[in-house]
Design a protein around this motif. Structure first.
Motif, PDB file in Angstrom:
ATOM      1  N   GLU A 124      56.329  47.285  -3.301  1.00  0.00           N
ATOM      2  CA  GLU A 124      56.223  46.295  -2.231  1.00  0.00           C
ATOM      3  C   GLU A 124      56.474  46.951  -0.876  1.00  0.00           C
ATOM      4  OE1 GLU A 124      58.709  42.960  -3.014  1.00  0.00           O
ATOM      5  OE2 GLU A 124      57.506  42.268  -4.713  1.00  0.00           O
ATOM      6  N   LEU A 125      55.548  46.735   0.041  1.00  0.00           N
ATOM      7  CA  LEU A 125      55.653  47.237   1.393  1.00  0.00           C
ATOM      8  C   LEU A 125      55.775  46.048   2.333  1.00  0.00           C
ATOM      9  CD1 LEU A 125      53.409  49.038  -0.266  1.00  0.00           C
ATOM     10  CD2 LEU A 125      53.118  50.165   1.927  1.00  0.00           C
ATOM     11  N   ASN A 126      56.614  46.169   3.351  1.00  0.00           N
ATOM     12  CA  ASN A 126      56.728  45.165   4.401  1.00  0.00           C
ATOM     13  C   ASN A 126      56.451  45.836   5.738  1.00  0.00           C
ATOM     14  OD1 ASN A 126      57.849  42.481   3.199  1.00  0.00           O
ATOM     15  ND2 ASN A 126      59.046  44.093   2.206  1.00  0.00           N
ATOM     16  N   LEU A 127      55.435  45.335   6.450  1.00  0.00           N
ATOM     17  CA  LEU A 127      55.038  45.917   7.716  1.00  0.00           C
ATOM     18  C   LEU A 127      55.138  44.862   8.808  1.00  0.00           C
ATOM     19  CD1 LEU A 127      53.264  47.373   5.374  1.00  0.00           C
ATOM     20  CD2 LEU A 127      51.918  48.226   7.267  1.00  0.00           C
ATOM     21  N   LEU A 128      55.752  45.225   9.932  1.00  0.00           N
ATOM     22  CA  LEU A 128      55.773  44.338  11.078  1.00  0.00           C
ATOM     23  C   LEU A 128      54.423  44.404  11.780  1.00  0.00           C
ATOM     24  CD1 LEU A 128      59.312  44.952  12.639  1.00  0.00           C
ATOM     25  CD2 LEU A 128      58.602  43.257  10.948  1.00  0.00           C
ATOM     26  N   ALA A 129      53.978  43.278  12.295  1.00  0.00           N
ATOM     27  CA  ALA A 129      52.726  43.259  13.049  1.00  0.00           C
ATOM     28  C   ALA A 129      52.892  44.158  14.271  1.00  0.00           C
ATOM     29  CB  ALA A 129      52.384  41.841  13.471  1.00  0.00           C
ATOM     30  N   PRO A 130      51.970  45.092  14.514  1.00  0.00           N
ATOM     31  CA  PRO A 130      52.116  46.002  15.653  1.00  0.00           C
ATOM     32  C   PRO A 130      52.065  45.263  16.974  1.00  0.00           C
ATOM     33  CG  PRO A 130      49.942  46.214  14.659  1.00  0.00           C
ATOM     34  CD  PRO A 130      50.732  45.326  13.761  1.00  0.00           C
ATOM     35  N   LEU A 131      52.954  45.643  17.893  1.00  0.00           N
ATOM     36  CA  LEU A 131      52.943  45.019  19.214  1.00  0.00           C
ATOM     37  C   LEU A 131      51.657  45.344  19.956  1.00  0.00           C
ATOM     38  CD1 LEU A 131      56.645  45.739  20.269  1.00  0.00           C
ATOM     39  CD2 LEU A 131      55.683  43.605  19.376  1.00  0.00           C
ATOM     40  N   THR A 140      52.211  55.305  11.283  1.00  0.00           N
ATOM     41  CA  THR A 140      51.059  55.349  12.174  1.00  0.00           C
ATOM     42  C   THR A 140      49.780  55.341  11.349  1.00  0.00           C
ATOM     43  OG1 THR A 140      51.066  57.775  12.189  1.00  0.00           O
ATOM     44  CG2 THR A 140      52.320  56.659  13.920  1.00  0.00           C
ATOM     45  N   SER A 141      48.745  54.757  11.939  1.00  0.00           N
ATOM     46  CA  SER A 141      47.420  54.747  11.327  1.00  0.00           C
ATOM     47  C   SER A 141      46.416  54.302  12.365  1.00  0.00           C
ATOM     48  CB  SER A 141      47.372  53.809  10.124  1.00  0.00           C
ATOM     49  OG  SER A 141      46.028  53.651   9.674  1.00  0.00           O
ATOM     50  N   ASP A 142      45.250  54.952  12.372  1.00  0.00           N
ATOM     51  CA  ASP A 142      44.186  54.555  13.289  1.00  0.00           C
ATOM     52  C   ASP A 142      43.591  53.202  12.904  1.00  0.00           C
ATOM     53  OD1 ASP A 142      44.503  56.898  14.666  1.00  0.00           O
ATOM     54  OD2 ASP A 142      42.923  57.971  13.568  1.00  0.00           O
ATOM     55  N   ARG A 143      43.825  52.787  11.652  1.00  0.00           N
ATOM     56  CA  ARG A 143      43.246  51.538  11.151  1.00  0.00           C
ATOM     57  C   ARG A 143      44.335  50.529  10.787  1.00  0.00           C
ATOM     58  NH1 ARG A 143      38.313  51.026   9.690  1.00  0.00           N
ATOM     59  NH2 ARG A 143      38.876  49.659   7.945  1.00  0.00           N
ATOM     60  N   LEU A 144      45.455  50.595  11.471  1.00  0.00           N
ATOM     61  CA  LEU A 144      46.594  49.748  11.136  1.00  0.00           C
ATOM     62  C   LEU A 144      46.242  48.263  11.198  1.00  0.00           C
ATOM     63  CD1 LEU A 144      49.575  49.953  10.356  1.00  0.00           C
ATOM     64  CD2 LEU A 144      50.144  49.796  12.778  1.00  0.00           C
ATOM     65  N   ALA A 145      45.536  47.846  12.228  1.00  0.00           N
ATOM     66  CA  ALA A 145      45.218  46.426  12.400  1.00  0.00           C
ATOM     67  C   ALA A 145      44.353  45.891  11.267  1.00  0.00           C
ATOM     68  CB  ALA A 145      44.520  46.207  13.745  1.00  0.00           C
ATOM     69  N   SER A 146      43.593  46.771  10.597  1.00  0.00           N
ATOM     70  CA  SER A 146      42.698  46.319   9.531  1.00  0.00           C
ATOM     71  C   SER A 146      43.460  45.812   8.308  1.00  0.00           C
ATOM     72  CB  SER A 146      41.752  47.454   9.118  1.00  0.00           C
ATOM     73  OG  SER A 146      42.465  48.498   8.457  1.00  0.00           O
ATOM     74  N   THR A 198      53.766  50.970  13.889  1.00  0.00           N
ATOM     75  CA  THR A 198      54.661  49.862  13.603  1.00  0.00           C
ATOM     76  C   THR A 198      55.780  50.360  12.695  1.00  0.00           C
ATOM     77  OG1 THR A 198      54.775  47.547  12.908  1.00  0.00           O
ATOM     78  CG2 THR A 198      53.440  49.010  11.544  1.00  0.00           C
ATOM     79  N   THR A 199      56.643  49.453  12.251  1.00  0.00           N
ATOM     80  CA  THR A 199      57.726  49.832  11.344  1.00  0.00           C
ATOM     81  C   THR A 199      57.478  49.202   9.987  1.00  0.00           C
ATOM     82  OG1 THR A 199      59.070  47.954  12.103  1.00  0.00           O
ATOM     83  CG2 THR A 199      59.415  50.080  13.179  1.00  0.00           C
ATOM     84  N   ALA A 200      57.992  49.844   8.941  1.00  0.00           N
ATOM     85  CA  ALA A 200      57.734  49.392   7.577  1.00  0.00           C
ATOM     86  C   ALA A 200      58.875  49.787   6.658  1.00  0.00           C
ATOM     87  CB  ALA A 200      56.424  49.991   7.064  1.00  0.00           C
ATOM     88  N   THR A 201      58.999  49.043   5.560  1.00  0.00           N
ATOM     89  CA  THR A 201      59.887  49.414   4.466  1.00  0.00           C
ATOM     90  C   THR A 201      59.063  49.387   3.187  1.00  0.00           C
ATOM     91  OG1 THR A 201      60.571  47.106   4.076  1.00  0.00           O
ATOM     92  CG2 THR A 201      61.932  48.424   5.573  1.00  0.00           C
ATOM     93  N   ILE A 202      59.551  50.099   2.172  1.00  0.00           N
ATOM     94  CA  ILE A 202      58.860  50.120   0.885  1.00  0.00           C
ATOM     95  C   ILE A 202      59.902  50.134  -0.220  1.00  0.00           C
ATOM     96  CG2 ILE A 202      58.674  52.653   0.875  1.00  0.00           C
ATOM     97  CD1 ILE A 202      55.877  52.227  -0.463  1.00  0.00           C
ATOM     98  N   SER A 203      59.608  49.459  -1.318  1.00  0.00           N
ATOM     99  CA  SER A 203      60.623  49.169  -2.330  1.00  0.00           C
ATOM    100  C   SER A 203      61.188  50.398  -3.023  1.00  0.00           C
ATOM    101  CB  SER A 203      60.055  48.203  -3.368  1.00  0.00           C
ATOM    102  OG  SER A 203      58.878  48.725  -3.970  1.00  0.00           O
ATOM    103  N   LEU A 207      57.610  35.861  10.474  1.00  0.00           N
ATOM    104  CA  LEU A 207      56.557  35.198   9.719  1.00  0.00           C
ATOM    105  C   LEU A 207      55.250  35.982   9.725  1.00  0.00           C
ATOM    106  CD1 LEU A 207      57.080  31.431  10.578  1.00  0.00           C
ATOM    107  CD2 LEU A 207      57.547  32.603   8.425  1.00  0.00           C
ATOM    108  N   ASP A 208      54.989  36.687  10.833  1.00  0.00           N
ATOM    109  CA  ASP A 208      53.721  37.414  10.913  1.00  0.00           C
ATOM    110  C   ASP A 208      53.801  38.801  10.292  1.00  0.00           C
ATOM    111  OD1 ASP A 208      55.373  38.489  12.793  1.00  0.00           O
ATOM    112  OD2 ASP A 208      53.881  38.567  14.394  1.00  0.00           O
ATOM    113  N   ALA A 209      54.963  39.136   9.668  1.00  0.00           N
ATOM    114  CA  ALA A 209      55.067  40.421   8.967  1.00  0.00           C
ATOM    115  C   ALA A 209      54.140  40.396   7.757  1.00  0.00           C
ATOM    116  CB  ALA A 209      56.502  40.685   8.538  1.00  0.00           C
ATOM    117  N   LEU A 210      53.637  41.546   7.399  1.00  0.00           N
ATOM    118  CA  LEU A 210      52.705  41.652   6.278  1.00  0.00           C
ATOM    119  C   LEU A 210      53.424  42.216   5.060  1.00  0.00           C
ATOM    120  CD1 LEU A 210      49.734  41.479   5.294  1.00  0.00           C
ATOM    121  CD2 LEU A 210      49.485  43.864   5.997  1.00  0.00           C
TER     122      LEU A 210
END
Length: 313
Positions: free
Chosen positions: A195-202, A223-229, A209-214, A178-181
């Motif tokens: 469409e991108l699906n990103l799991l909330a980083p632990l 990876t990204s220094d601003r992932l949480a944003s 984190t991990t991601a898929t894209i259509s 549910l908390d995936a973006l």
């Protein structure tokens, strides 16, 4: 830009190769053939355009001459190959692992071409749009209001800056938590929403984190220094200026107040006039300027409500 760089480099290196010598059929003894390494070339490069092969070569061993190697290209007759001694960096480029040919950006599209961004994490959706490149962003869901251009452009830069560090097969049966973006990005450069699906980083600080894209297979570690944003809240994306008034286009102001009554102002040239008892007379230009300053420069401290139905808060 690793993947794109390798593809372009391979193409340019074929055309830029310096042919030093051609080995005639009488020179290709068994020992020479073995020396060239072309009986079992380590790389076969084929360039195609509109389904037709436009260039082809086989890459063999390095030659004694520094920076040179043996190449074979198609001969005049079918099945024949012409053996050349060439000076080129192609062998070093082709020795790189397959992974290095992959575009290491999860999404590559010109930022100015993006016309819509949508964020959804199972608890609601935020949608942003703009009419044309570099025009202001507007929020259209869950409410319609001005967006904060700087913040939304930073968000877009973070999305386009996501870097791939590892690749794994996608589990088709897996259901995103549910908390995936879920991110949707629209751009004429692709012709369809991506469409991108990103799991909330632990660990938000780790920036991974991990991601898929259509439009790409597999599951990617990004990876990204601003992932949480990317897990932005609605009010973080709203324009925090009380208003954005182009004062050069304003030629009249009306202020209605239960305490001071109604004040009507109009602009003539560079001067403001005040209507008093039906007569227009010079107004306090500095006071008018401060009104526009308050509207354009004062920032909203907090968005208390989005409806005027209850103004008590």
């Amino acid at each position: 830009m690793v993947g794109a760089f390798h593809h372009l480099s391979a193409v340019s290196l074929i055309s830029d190769a310096e042919w030093l010598d051609q080995l005639g059929a009488d020179e290709l003894t068994e020992s020479v053939r073995k020396m060239t390494g072309l009986e079992k070339p380590f790389a076969h490069l084929k360039l195609q355009s509109a389904g037709r092969v436009v260039a082809e070569c086989w890459v063999g061993n390095a030659a004694a001459l520094e920076g040179a190697c043996y190449l074979a290209i198609p001969g005049r007759n079918a099945g024949e190959r012409t053996v050349l001694l060439a000076k080129t960096e192609l062998p070093e480029l082709l020795k790189k692992p397959v992974e290095s040919w992959r575009d290491d950006h999860l999404l590559r599209v010109p930022a100015e071409s993006v016309s819509r961004i949508a964020l959804s994490n199972g608890h609601g959706q935020i949608e942003m749009r703009r009419d044309k490149p570099k025009s202001p962003w507007n929020l259209v869901k869950p409410l319609q209001t001005r967006g904060q251009n700087e913040r939304i452009n930073e968000l877009l830069a973070t999305i386009l800056g996501l870097k791939i560090s590892a690749v794994a097969p996608t589990d088709a049966k897996a259901t995103p938590p549910l908390d995936a973006l879920k991110l949707t990005v629209e751009s004429p450069a692709f012709g369809r929403p991506l469409e991108l699906n990103l799991l909330a980083p632990l660990d938000a600080k780790a920036g991974k984190t991990t991601a898929t894209i259509s439009h790409r297979d597999h599951t990617f570690t990004i990876t990204s220094d601003r992932l949480a944003s990317l897990w932005a809240q609605l009010n973080e994306l709203r324009d925090d200026h009380l208003a954005r008034v182009d004062t050069e286009k304003v030629d009249g102001v009306v202020v209605k107040s239960d305490l001071a009554g109604e004040v009507a102002l109009r602009k003539e040239g560079d001067h403001w006039l005040l209507q008093r008892h039906g007569v227009w007379e010079p107004a306090n230009g500095e006071r008018v300027a401060k009104v526009f300053e308050a509207l354009n420069e004062h920032l909203v401290k907090e968005f208390v409500a989005d409806s005027a139905a209850n103004l008590e808060p």
